[in-house]
Design an enzyme around this catalytic site. Structure first.
Site, PDB file in Angstrom:
ATOM      1  N   ARG A  30     -35.781  -4.126 -13.193  1.00 20.47           N
ATOM      2  CA  ARG A  30     -35.996  -2.674 -13.286  1.00 20.47           C
ATOM      3  C   ARG A  30     -37.164  -2.113 -12.492  1.00 20.47           C
ATOM      4  O   ARG A  30     -37.263  -0.909 -12.335  1.00 20.47           O
ATOM      5  CB  ARG A  30     -36.153  -2.293 -14.764  1.00 20.47           C
ATOM      6  CG  ARG A  30     -34.846  -2.415 -15.515  1.00 20.47           C
ATOM      7  CD  ARG A  30     -35.029  -2.205 -16.999  1.00 20.47           C
ATOM      8  NE  ARG A  30     -35.785  -3.304 -17.579  1.00 20.47           N
ATOM      9  CZ  ARG A  30     -36.056  -3.422 -18.867  1.00 20.47           C
ATOM     10  NH1 ARG A  30     -35.658  -2.499 -19.700  1.00 20.47           N
ATOM     11  NH2 ARG A  30     -36.734  -4.464 -19.312  1.00 20.47           N
ATOM     12  N   ASP A  76     -27.901 -13.290 -17.594  1.00 22.44           N
ATOM     13  CA  ASP A  76     -28.799 -13.267 -18.744  1.00 22.44           C
ATOM     14  C   ASP A  76     -28.527 -14.491 -19.606  1.00 22.44           C
ATOM     15  O   ASP A  76     -27.412 -15.030 -19.588  1.00 22.44           O
ATOM     16  CB  ASP A  76     -28.601 -11.989 -19.571  1.00 22.44           C
ATOM     17  CG  ASP A  76     -29.766 -11.779 -20.526  1.00 22.44           C
ATOM     18  OD1 ASP A  76     -30.791 -11.226 -20.094  1.00 22.44           O
ATOM     19  OD2 ASP A  76     -29.673 -12.219 -21.694  1.00 22.44           O
ATOM     20  N   TYR A 156     -31.637 -15.895 -30.922  1.00 20.80           N
ATOM     21  CA  TYR A 156     -30.956 -14.595 -30.795  1.00 20.80           C
ATOM     22  C   TYR A 156     -29.646 -14.577 -31.587  1.00 20.80           C
ATOM     23  O   TYR A 156     -29.256 -13.558 -32.164  1.00 20.80           O
ATOM     24  CB  TYR A 156     -30.689 -14.267 -29.323  1.00 20.80           C
ATOM     25  CG  TYR A 156     -31.963 -13.947 -28.567  1.00 20.80           C
ATOM     26  CD1 TYR A 156     -32.509 -12.667 -28.624  1.00 20.80           C
ATOM     27  CD2 TYR A 156     -32.635 -14.926 -27.857  1.00 20.80           C
ATOM     28  CE1 TYR A 156     -33.688 -12.372 -27.963  1.00 20.80           C
ATOM     29  CE2 TYR A 156     -33.819 -14.644 -27.187  1.00 20.80           C
ATOM     30  CZ  TYR A 156     -34.340 -13.372 -27.255  1.00 20.80           C
ATOM     31  OH  TYR A 156     -35.512 -13.084 -26.612  1.00 20.80           O
TER      32      TYR A 156
HETATM   33  O1  1CP Z   1     -31.099  -2.699 -18.781  1.00 15.56           O
HETATM   34  C1  1CP Z   1     -31.555  -3.645 -18.115  1.00 15.56           C
HETATM   35  O2  1CP Z   1     -31.600  -3.576 -16.887  1.00 15.56           O
HETATM   36  C2  1CP Z   1     -31.973  -4.830 -18.911  1.00 15.56           C
HETATM   37  C3  1CP Z   1     -33.130  -5.626 -18.485  1.00 15.56           C
HETATM   38  C4  1CP Z   1     -32.735  -7.083 -18.314  1.00 15.56           C
HETATM   39  C5  1CP Z   1     -32.687  -7.801 -17.105  1.00 15.56           C
HETATM   40  C6  1CP Z   1     -33.016  -7.299 -15.722  1.00 15.56           C
HETATM   41  C7  1CP Z   1     -32.290  -7.959 -19.346  1.00 15.56           C
HETATM   42  C8  1CP Z   1     -32.127  -7.630 -20.780  1.00 15.56           C
HETATM   43  N1  1CP Z   1     -31.984  -9.173 -18.762  1.00 15.56           N
HETATM   44  C9  1CP Z   1     -32.216  -9.132 -17.409  1.00 15.56           C
HETATM   45  C10 1CP Z   1     -31.950 -10.198 -16.421  1.00 15.56           C
HETATM   46  C11 1CP Z   1     -32.409 -11.561 -16.715  1.00 15.56           C
HETATM   47  N2  1CP Z   1     -32.716 -12.092 -17.945  1.00 15.56           N
HETATM   48  C12 1CP Z   1     -32.537 -12.588 -15.750  1.00 15.56           C
HETATM   49  C13 1CP Z   1     -32.089 -12.428 -14.316  1.00 15.56           C
HETATM   50  C14 1CP Z   1     -32.762 -12.608 -13.150  1.00 15.56           C
HETATM   51  C15 1CP Z   1     -34.252 -12.437 -12.944  1.00 15.56           C
HETATM   52  O3  1CP Z   1     -35.046 -13.134 -13.583  1.00 15.56           O
HETATM   53  O4  1CP Z   1     -34.581 -11.666 -12.033  1.00 15.56           O
HETATM   54  C16 1CP Z   1     -33.014 -13.732 -16.436  1.00 15.56           C
HETATM   55  C17 1CP Z   1     -33.387 -15.078 -15.843  1.00 15.56           C
HETATM   56  C18 1CP Z   1     -33.107 -13.398 -17.815  1.00 15.56           C
HETATM   57  C19 1CP Z   1     -33.487 -14.350 -18.853  1.00 15.56           C
HETATM   58  C20 1CP Z   1     -33.696 -13.877 -20.239  1.00 15.56           C
HETATM   59  N3  1CP Z   1     -32.987 -12.939 -20.936  1.00 15.56           N
HETATM   60  C21 1CP Z   1     -34.648 -14.440 -21.117  1.00 15.56           C
HETATM   61  C22 1CP Z   1     -35.562 -15.586 -20.769  1.00 15.56           C
HETATM   62  C23 1CP Z   1     -36.789 -15.132 -20.071  1.00 15.56           C
HETATM   63  C24 1CP Z   1     -37.712 -14.250 -20.857  1.00 15.56           C
HETATM   64  O5  1CP Z   1     -37.785 -13.054 -20.500  1.00 15.56           O
HETATM   65  O6  1CP Z   1     -38.349 -14.726 -21.797  1.00 15.56           O
HETATM   66  C25 1CP Z   1     -34.540 -13.782 -22.344  1.00 15.56           C
HETATM   67  C26 1CP Z   1     -35.371 -14.013 -23.593  1.00 15.56           C
HETATM   68  C27 1CP Z   1     -33.492 -12.818 -22.228  1.00 15.56           C
HETATM   69  C28 1CP Z   1     -32.986 -11.914 -23.279  1.00 15.56           C
HETATM   70  C29 1CP Z   1     -33.140 -10.503 -22.874  1.00 15.56           C
HETATM   71  N4  1CP Z   1     -32.328  -9.897 -21.943  1.00 15.56           N
HETATM   72  C30 1CP Z   1     -32.739  -8.598 -21.746  1.00 15.56           C
HETATM   73  C31 1CP Z   1     -33.869  -8.362 -22.613  1.00 15.56           C
HETATM   74  C32 1CP Z   1     -34.595  -7.056 -22.766  1.00 15.56           C
HETATM   75  C33 1CP Z   1     -34.126  -9.583 -23.276  1.00 15.56           C
HETATM   76  C34 1CP Z   1     -35.284  -9.872 -24.223  1.00 15.56           C
HETATM   77  C35 1CP Z   1     -35.015  -9.456 -25.619  1.00 15.56           C
HETATM   78  C36 1CP Z   1     -36.228  -9.669 -26.533  1.00 15.56           C
HETATM   79  O7  1CP Z   1     -37.020  -8.745 -26.642  1.00 15.56           O
HETATM   80  O8  1CP Z   1     -36.358 -10.728 -27.129  1.00 15.56           O
END
Ligand code: 1CP
Length: 350
Positions: A30, A76, A156
């Protein structure tokens, strides 16, 4: 003609790279205006993830701007529960919401046979991204696949969303470890299938995100984090010995040492709390290191960013290491700060 070397793969295979490689967790996301535009077009987050043309564009966006050495697949960790049949939605402006599992009876809804079919668009994203990297001359950038580690994904699945303390999950694991083990086994098997198909489609390394490893200690860390990660590592080493594995046990503190020694990962991702002098001494003869700039320093930019980078370079110079953040890019981060980071790291001698 000599094949172009990929510095990330050199580090992960214990060869000396020609430069210090870097990529950033959440580099596709984002903080980039071009991401926000595609995200709006797609409607929902999962629509974007399951659209191979758009998802491969999002994967390429930061590479085109900054030339990272690693392109992280845009997807994700929660596509695994989604593929297993658990209901997952991402609501605008909020985190993910899952229909929480409440007892072993709910596992009947989870079907491993759906993984390959349901995630076929992700495998197509991988093929398209490899092709774009090739045709756009990013020959030294490696494509990195990923999944969540079983404990973190189970967190989750049981809570139904992100949570501060993941108390329901911890209670279930403590009060009924036999049934919780079944859930971990399902997610572990799904992860092995999913990563294998990512590799078959063209990823060149994989990262296991254990974002919630800070919740467990001692025997629980051993049983729910090390053992399932070792199983995935063993499976991948059996079938894809040439594909390196990066493990990211976020907030694991000193438990990172056991994790590095016992899980078969080739590289450990460090969060920003890790002590680099300790990591250089205790870990780096066993595994390559990745990390660990505080994302807030990237947000701040200026002298704080430069000093943070310099500190990491001073501690890890000469060791096998990949520069990354300690956690994901914060969405308010100015793109100029990411450009500054790229320029600084490019100037580092190996
Ligand atoms: O509306 C949006 O655009 C959502 C934001 C978003 C994005 C850009 C989410 C929601 N996921 C992602 C992509 C993502 N997630 C990637 C892709 C590539 C990159 O890294 O550029 C990857 C590797 C993840 C991995 C991910 N998803 C993790 C592990 C890493 C970390 O952040 O700790 C976790 C915990 C998630 C779950 C998740 N997905 C999205 C959110 C907001 C969350 C976290 C939820 C929470 O608060 O626990």
């Amino acid at each position: 003609m000599n094949e172009i070397r990929k510095p990330i793969l050199d580090v992960l295979n214990k060869r000396v790279p020609e430069r210090v490689p870097f990529w950033l967790m959440r580099q596709a996301g984002r903080y980039l205006p071009e991401y926000r535009e595609l995200r709006n077009q797609a409607g929902s987050f999962l629509n974007l993830v399951y659209d191979p043309e758009k998802a491969s564009e999002v994967t390429m966006q930061p590479i085109r701007r900054f030339g990272m050495d690693g392109a992280i697949l845009f997807s994700d960790i929660l596509v695994v529960p989604d593929a297993l049949g658990q209901k997952v939605v991402f609501e605008a402006g909020e985190g993910p919401k899952l229909e929480a599992l409440t007892s072993e009876a709910d596992f009947r809804e989870l079907d491993l046979d759906r993984i390959e079919r349901h995630l076929a668009p992700v495998f197509e994203t991988i093929q398209r991204t490899r092709e774009k990297l090739r045709s756009e001359n990013f020959g030294s950038t490696a494509l990195i696949g990923f999944c969540g580690s079983p404990w973190t994904v189970a967190c989750y699945m049981v809570e139904g969303s992100g949570s501060r303390d993941f108390a329901k999950t911890k209670n279930w694991a403590r009060e009924n470890p036999e049934s919780f083990q079944k859930l971990i086994n399902i997610v572990t098997a799904a992860s092995c299938l999913y990563l294998t198909q990512q590799i078959n489609a063209g990823v060149e390394a994989v990262q296991l995100f254990e974002s919630h490893s800070g919740l467990l200690e001692g025997e629980e860390f051993e049983r729910w984090i090390i053992a399932p990660t070792h199983k995935i590592g063993e499976y991948l080493k059996d079938f894809h010995a040439d594909i390196p594995v990066i493990g990211f046990p976020r907030l694991a503190g000193m438990n990172v040492l056991d994790y590095a020694l016992e899980t078969l990962v080739d590289c450990v991702g460090l969060d920003q709390n890790a002590d680099l002098a300790w990591a250089a001494k205790e870990l780096s003869s066993h595994v390559a290191l990745q990390g660990n700039l505080d994302p807030e320093l990237l947000l701040a930019g200026g002298p704080a960013l430069d000093a943070g980078l310099e500190k990491i370079y001073a501690a890890l110079k000469g060791k096998p290491f990949i520069l990354n953040l300690g956690h994901g890019v914060i969405k308010e981060t100015p793109v100029e700060h990411v450009q500054r980071l790229a320029n600084v790291v490019r100037g580092w001698a190996v």
